[in-house]
Design a protein around this motif. Structure first.
Motif, short mmCIF file in Angstrom:
data_model
loop_
_atom_site.label_atom_id
_atom_site.label_comp_id
_atom_site.label_asym_id
_atom_site.label_seq_id
_atom_site.Cartn_x
_atom_site.Cartn_y
_atom_site.Cartn_z
N GLY A 37 -35.10 17.50 44.50
CA GLY A 37 -33.91 18.18 44.02
C GLY A 37 -32.84 18.15 45.09
O GLY A 37 -32.55 17.09 45.66
N ASP A 38 -32.28 19.31 45.41
CA ASP A 38 -31.24 19.40 46.44
C ASP A 38 -31.80 19.79 47.82
O ASP A 38 -31.03 19.97 48.76
N THR A 39 -33.11 19.94 47.92
CA THR A 39 -33.71 20.43 49.15
C THR A 39 -34.58 19.38 49.82
O THR A 39 -35.38 18.72 49.17
N ASP A 88 -41.46 8.72 37.22
CA ASP A 88 -40.97 8.68 35.84
C ASP A 88 -39.83 9.65 35.57
O ASP A 88 -39.74 10.24 34.50
N GLY A 89 -38.98 9.87 36.57
CA GLY A 89 -37.83 10.74 36.38
C GLY A 89 -38.17 12.22 36.42
O GLY A 89 -37.30 13.06 36.32
N THR A 90 -39.45 12.57 36.56
CA THR A 90 -39.86 13.97 36.63
C THR A 90 -39.58 14.48 38.05
O THR A 90 -39.90 13.79 39.01
N PRO A 91 -39.00 15.66 38.17
CA PRO A 91 -38.73 16.17 39.51
C PRO A 91 -40.01 16.63 40.21
O PRO A 91 -40.34 17.80 40.25
N SER A 92 -40.78 15.67 40.70
CA SER A 92 -41.97 15.98 41.48
C SER A 92 -42.16 14.88 42.51
O SER A 92 -41.57 13.81 42.40
N THR A 110 -46.27 17.77 44.00
CA THR A 110 -45.56 19.04 44.11
C THR A 110 -44.27 18.96 43.29
O THR A 110 -43.61 17.93 43.27
N SER A 111 -43.96 20.04 42.61
CA SER A 111 -42.69 20.11 41.88
C SER A 111 -41.72 21.09 42.54
O SER A 111 -40.56 21.16 42.15
N ASP A 112 -42.22 21.82 43.57
CA ASP A 112 -41.34 22.76 44.26
C ASP A 112 -41.28 22.52 45.78
O ASP A 112 -40.59 23.23 46.49
#
Length: 147
Positions: A37-39, A88-92, A110-112
């Motif tokens: 993401g942004d982090t 696959d474009g998933t934010p992980s 991880t997703s976070d």
């Protein structure tokens, strides 16, 4: 200063020293960094153990420690060593790590940026280490553990 330093390049050949990305009061021997993401997330391995420091950044250049703890893949203490981009474009992010002393290479996702979860359909270790094998990443054609 003790810590993780960084350099930047526009072509992957010529690099410019950028400074200290993460400063530590103790010796550190390795780090792994990825953006989700942004982090930006950095995991830093102190010289004295496997409890990795987790640090975050908004610019990928200056990191602040968020905490230090044992990281676990497949419920076992692990040293995180590599990360790959979203799948696959998933934010992980896919995380690879090893479990000392030389138990193989393990995979988590991880997703976070902090919680390590099982990857569906993957059995750990993804690369088992047999008797007498060295735990290093290397060219499969090489007999040397350093590739």
């Amino acid at each position: 200063k003790l810590g993780i330093h960084y350099a930047e390049s526009t072509d992957g050949i010529v690099w410019r020293y950028g400074g200290i990305a993460f400063e530590s009061d103790e010796s550190v021997i390795d780090s792994m960094t990825f953006k989700l993401g942004d982090t930006w997330h950095m995991y830093v391995l102190p010289m004295g153990g496997i409890d990795m420091i987790h640090a975050t950044s908004s610019d990928g250049k200056t990191f602040v420690a968020e905490g230090q703890a044992t990281r676990r893949i497949a419920k076992k203490p692990s040293v995180l060593s590599h990360a790959s981009a979203a799948i696959d474009g998933t934010p992980s992010t896919i995380i690879l790590g090893f479990q000392p002393p030389g138990k193989g290479v393990y995979m988590a996702q991880t997703s976070d940026g902090t919680t390590l979860e099982a990857v569906p359909g993957i059995t750990n270790p993804i690369i088992p280490v047999g008797n007498g094998d060295a735990l290093f990443t290397r060219d499969a054609r090489s007999k040397s553990p350093l590739g």
